[in-house]
Design a protein around this motif. Structure first.
Motif, PDB file in Angstrom:
ATOM      1  N   GLY A 190       0.922  -1.277  -0.026  1.00 48.36           N
ATOM      2  CA  GLY A 190      -0.096  -0.043   0.087  1.00 48.36           C
ATOM      3  C   GLY A 190       0.761   1.421  -0.265  1.00 48.36           C
ATOM      4  N   MET A 191       0.196   2.348  -0.116  1.00 46.42           N
ATOM      5  CA  MET A 191       0.954   3.769   0.143  1.00 46.42           C
ATOM      6  C   MET A 191       0.721   4.026   1.473  1.00 46.42           C
ATOM      7  N   VAL A 192       1.710   4.685   1.843  1.00 42.08           N
ATOM      8  CA  VAL A 192       1.849   4.964   3.356  1.00 42.08           C
ATOM      9  C   VAL A 192       0.822   5.908   3.735  1.00 42.08           C
ATOM     10  N   ALA A 193       0.353   6.719   2.798  1.00 43.97           N
ATOM     11  CA  ALA A 193      -0.605   7.684   3.085  1.00 43.97           C
ATOM     12  C   ALA A 193      -1.509   8.191   1.862  1.00 43.97           C
ATOM     13  N   PRO A 194      -2.533   8.519   1.833  1.00 43.06           N
ATOM     14  CA  PRO A 194      -3.350   8.667   0.488  1.00 43.06           C
ATOM     15  C   PRO A 194      -2.620   9.676  -0.441  1.00 43.06           C
ATOM     16  N   GLY A 195      -2.062   9.193  -1.624  1.00 44.91           N
ATOM     17  CA  GLY A 195      -1.474  10.172  -2.472  1.00 44.91           C
ATOM     18  C   GLY A 195       0.034   9.966  -2.452  1.00 44.91           C
ATOM     19  N   ASN A 430      -4.582   1.717  -0.356  1.00 44.75           N
ATOM     20  CA  ASN A 430      -4.978   2.488   0.571  1.00 44.75           C
ATOM     21  C   ASN A 430      -5.199   1.826   1.860  1.00 44.75           C
ATOM     22  N   GLU A 431      -4.619   2.558   3.110  1.00 45.13           N
ATOM     23  CA  GLU A 431      -5.108   1.897   4.318  1.00 45.13           C
ATOM     24  C   GLU A 431      -6.314   1.393   4.469  1.00 45.13           C
ATOM     25  N   ASP A 432      -7.491   2.214   4.093  1.00 45.12           N
ATOM     26  CA  ASP A 432      -8.936   1.908   4.333  1.00 45.12           C
ATOM     27  C   ASP A 432      -9.378   0.876   3.161  1.00 45.12           C
ATOM     28  N   HIS A 436      -8.878  -8.238   3.483  1.00 47.18           N
ATOM     29  CA  HIS A 436      -9.245  -9.292   4.335  1.00 47.18           C
ATOM     30  C   HIS A 436     -10.508  -8.998   5.179  1.00 47.18           C
ATOM     31  N   SER A 437     -11.212  -7.997   4.960  1.00 46.76           N
ATOM     32  CA  SER A 437     -12.244  -7.710   5.810  1.00 46.76           C
ATOM     33  C   SER A 437     -13.651  -7.638   4.718  1.00 46.76           C
ATOM     34  N   PRO A 438     -14.820  -7.277   5.428  1.00 49.21           N
ATOM     35  CA  PRO A 438     -15.949  -7.161   4.548  1.00 49.21           C
ATOM     36  C   PRO A 438     -15.825  -5.567   3.748  1.00 49.21           C
ATOM     37  N   ASN A 439     -16.561  -5.514   2.630  1.00 50.25           N
ATOM     38  CA  ASN A 439     -16.426  -4.212   1.970  1.00 50.25           C
ATOM     39  C   ASN A 439     -14.894  -3.912   1.360  1.00 50.25           C
ATOM     40  N   GLU A 440     -14.535  -4.827   1.146  1.00 50.79           N
ATOM     41  CA  GLU A 440     -12.994  -4.615   0.442  1.00 50.79           C
ATOM     42  C   GLU A 440     -13.144  -3.632  -0.695  1.00 50.79           C
ATOM     43  N   LYS A 441     -12.211  -2.921  -1.002  1.00 52.03           N
ATOM     44  CA  LYS A 441     -12.471  -1.873  -2.060  1.00 52.03           C
ATOM     45  C   LYS A 441     -11.049  -1.370  -2.587  1.00 52.03           C
ATOM     46  N   TYR A 442     -11.011  -0.784  -3.617  1.00 47.15           N
ATOM     47  CA  TYR A 442      -9.751  -0.274  -4.416  1.00 47.15           C
ATOM     48  C   TYR A 442     -10.221   0.900  -4.877  1.00 47.15           C
ATOM     49  N   ASN A 443      -9.474   2.152  -4.634  1.00 49.80           N
ATOM     50  CA  ASN A 443      -9.902   3.323  -5.236  1.00 49.80           C
ATOM     51  C   ASN A 443      -9.543   3.308  -6.848  1.00 49.80           C
ATOM     52  N   VAL A 444     -10.568   3.909  -7.496  1.00 55.40           N
ATOM     53  CA  VAL A 444     -10.229   3.923  -8.738  1.00 55.40           C
ATOM     54  C   VAL A 444      -8.992   4.650  -9.199  1.00 55.40           C
ATOM     55  N   GLU A 445      -8.611   5.703  -8.379  1.00 53.16           N
ATOM     56  CA  GLU A 445      -7.490   6.411  -8.526  1.00 53.16           C
ATOM     57  C   GLU A 445      -6.242   5.610  -8.502  1.00 53.16           C
ATOM     58  N   SER A 446      -6.463   4.782  -7.473  1.00 53.49           N
ATOM     59  CA  SER A 446      -5.255   3.634  -7.272  1.00 53.49           C
ATOM     60  C   SER A 446      -4.984   2.898  -8.537  1.00 53.49           C
TER      61      SER A 446
END
Lengths: 463, 463
Positions: A190-195, A430-432, A436-446
């Protein structure tokens, strides 16, 4: 020269984003849970899909059987730059508790969010299907624009990462000549912080174990036996409680052997890396870090080892009451390792710790016997790291940083150990992302900037 | 005078045993599982059958509706002896796992065994249909021989004992005047050893509770959060471990309030009661008792309170591994109470113990709010106890003993609390009757000598 080659590729990536998202959605619909034998065919289907997709770009790709889930290997491209191998995994974590998902885990959706703009929601969106497709899509765009790839590129996908990669080492050993290249690229971090574009400089290792404590031979009535009866639930609780002292330090004898303190220089780097401690903690409901006293949150996460309980169960778990003293209690644990901690030695220390603390008449059985993986420190002095740092800085308009990682990607160590290859880990999660949890997501930006990032990295590497 | 009245009754009981077994078989065929709404009609049929059977003896019996399963109340007899009420329950436990039964649970059979001679096999044979019919048959024989009963006798049967007796207290309160008598007789307990007639002098009470500890707001990845992350499984293990000290004593502040030490006289009685400690322990795989240090096995079982964990769960419990720090951990507990322990106060003490030990950022919720029942100490100084002791000693040719009971029979407490009545518990079940389990049985010896025992008790009481 880079710009002239790169600009049309970036334009192509932008134009093709909807198609790239469609392809990712297709892959996300495949229920490739590697830990559960019920999904064996789905894992096979995911491998087939990847072979076919790589072939559509022009790679010489094939599905390769193992005693577990198959590997996917592909080769293509040529050029004067380093021969790179891209590693990813097509398997995903189980989805339970499934009732906490707002949308079905294997019916991915694009969702507009206030915080992140559009996100891809579904199991594997971030870990690792979304991430691995960033590199695939970068290759596709490059090939579409230029008719060829900028350098020699191999793919190596596995389907057992979430279940400890049991087939990986034998497969690497048996196919060493084919798999060797100059550098392995891994997109599973991941990225250490968004962006903030992040290159991993160290990863924690991992040790998994599972044990069952047996008290009485059969389940007992808590009236007839409550008192004289040895309760394995109390036994296992006492033993788990003994794993840590009051300061959060692991109390297993010799646990910290091979652990090194973080240097002042390293600490200074990390302090400036953009990590948002408050968001990291508050995002999950914490007001403070809960690890070893005397270490910062980042040190606890990146540089200190852990012993965690991941599952614990026994007795009656249904509605209402059952007045039972059960026969058995079960526990799954994992350790995260740092520095030079030896997973094999550590397993013995932990087992001894448990066995030394059993009450008379209690017995323990060890229900897994999986290989552990040591921690990994990356060779950041290689020129490819500088090239990647530049590429990422250009794409994200923010200085790329070298960061630690709390997670474990044993594969990096295996590439070094078996194939003599260094690894470079760049990820856009991203950290959020709730992997491994419910509602996994990936930002379209990522996803989008991830694809563009890899195109830039390829340009830099082949320049 | 007793002998002249009693002998023909005992003869009649012996002669009628086959018929008595037939009647029991008929009652056992009724599938009166109270916990499962699917068997509501069967519960009703069992109540009807009992009304009809009591009427056939000459009792004025009726089925009495409740919001749940009906009560059966009957009255009959007169005389100078005490007016006694016999309590029993016609409902039975569920039968699953049904595939572990060697014969269908509701098709009772007489079976010859090497160890116990003939046994009645089927659900409810021992708990409580077989036991309650011992008293009914004793009344029937007495009436048949003498044309009347030796004293005033009432019956009070319920059909919800196996589901926590929800209608019992309101029914008792609404029908207090009708239900009051001099003493309640209960036949729902066992013998301390085969062939040793046993009168319960004390029963443990019960308190049930259940709690959930929440750490992070969502399940976390043990790599990304391992270290800083608060793990509710570790938290719940630490708290469960804190319930007891190293000597097996409960460490909850004030837990032992109201607990009385066993008198030297009581200890001496228990030592001679025929309890086979070795068989009790070894039968379930123990080489020693595991309760509070300094107390014998019987004291731990009968005279000391407990705090047991009956269920514990959280995190990943499936096959393989999931590297999760779960959001929640769950625990079901029960306490067995002795002496004057107050269940309501105790609940607060336990909840405070847990709440006082929570880490920052951890929260607890309490998931049940059930009434507890205090322990019951029988008033063994009443003359009926001496009468019963003599009657049982005569029948079994072995000194009858006053014993404790590790289990809880809240009904005894309710009779005292609501109706001001003392209870006398005499039962003929054996430790290996497998009540609540597959292949439940009741020794024909228990049934036969049980009937004879009650006839003797009635003779003594009315003498």
């Amino acid at each position: 020269m880079t710009d002239a080659r790169l600009s049309p590729v970036l334009d192509k990536i932008d134009a093709d984003l909807p198609d790239a998202l469609d392809r990712l959605m297709t892959l996300l619909r495949i229920q490739s849970i590697s830990t559960d034998p019920a999904y064996k065919e789905s894992c096979d289907s995911a491998a087939d899909w990847l072979v076919s997709d790589l072939e559509s770009i022009g790679f010489d790709a094939s599905k390769r059987p193992t005693p577990g889930h198959p590997m996917v290997v592909g080769h293509g491209g040529e050029g004067d730059g380093p021969h790179v191998t891209f590693y990813g995994h097509y398997d995903v974590q189980p989805v339970d508790p499934v009732d906490l998902w707002n949308t079905p885990p294997f019916e991915p959706v694009l969702e507009d969010t206030a915080e992140h703009g559009q996100v891809i929601r579904g199991r594997g969106a971030s870990d690792d299907k979304g991430q691995l497709m960033t590199f695939v899509e970068a290759c596709r765009a490059w090939k579409a624009v230029h008719g060829s790839l900028p350098t020699k590129i191999s793919f190596f996908f596995e389907g057992e990462e979430e279940s400890g990669s049991p087939s990986l080492i034998p497969f690497m050993e048996e196919n060493a000549e084919e798999l060797k290249s100059d550098l392995v690229l891994i997109c599973d971090t991941g990225m250490v912080a968004p962006g903030v574009p992040s290159i991993a400089s160290q990863l924690r290792g991992m040790l998994k174990d599972e044990f069952t404590i047996t008290g009485p031979r059969i389940d007992l009535h808590s009236g007839h036996y409550g008192g004289p009866g040895l309760n394995p639930l109390r036994e296992i609780a006492r033993i788990i409680a003994s794993f840590h002292d009051d300061t959060g330090r692991v109390a297993v004898d010799g646990f910290y052997e091979g652990v090194h303190e973080v240097s002042a220089e390293q600490k200074a780097q990390w302090e400036g890396c953009g990590f948002d401690e408050k968001a990291y903690l508050e995002g999950v409901g914490y007001t403070q870090p809960h690890g070893e006293a005397g270490y910062t949150t980042l040190e606890q996460q990146w540089a200190r080892p852990t012993l965690e309980v991941n599952g614990l169960w026994g007795g009656y778990m249904g509605a209402g009451t059952k007045t039972v003293i059960p026969s058995k209690a079960h526990c799954k644990i994992t350790c995260r390792l740092v520095g030079d901690m030896d997973p094999d030695k550590l397993r013995e220390k932990i087992r001894k710790h448990v066995e030394d603390r059993l009450s008379p008449d209690a017995t323990v059985t060890w229900d897994q016997d999986l290989d552990g993986s040591p921690a990994a420190v990356m060779n950041t002095s290689r020129p490819e790291f500088e090239a990647a740092r530049k590429a990422l800085t250009d794409e994200w308009d923010r200085e790329a940083v070298f960061v630690g990682m709390g997670g474990s990607i044993p594969i990096a160590g295996f590439f070094k150990e078996i194939l003599g290859m260094d690894a470079m880990l760049i990820g856009f999660a991203n950290e959020d992302d709730q992997i491994h949890s419910p509602n996994e997501k990936y930002n379209v930006e990522s996803f989008h900037k991830g694809i563009r990032s890899w195109a830039r990295v390829l340009a830099e590497l082949s320049d």
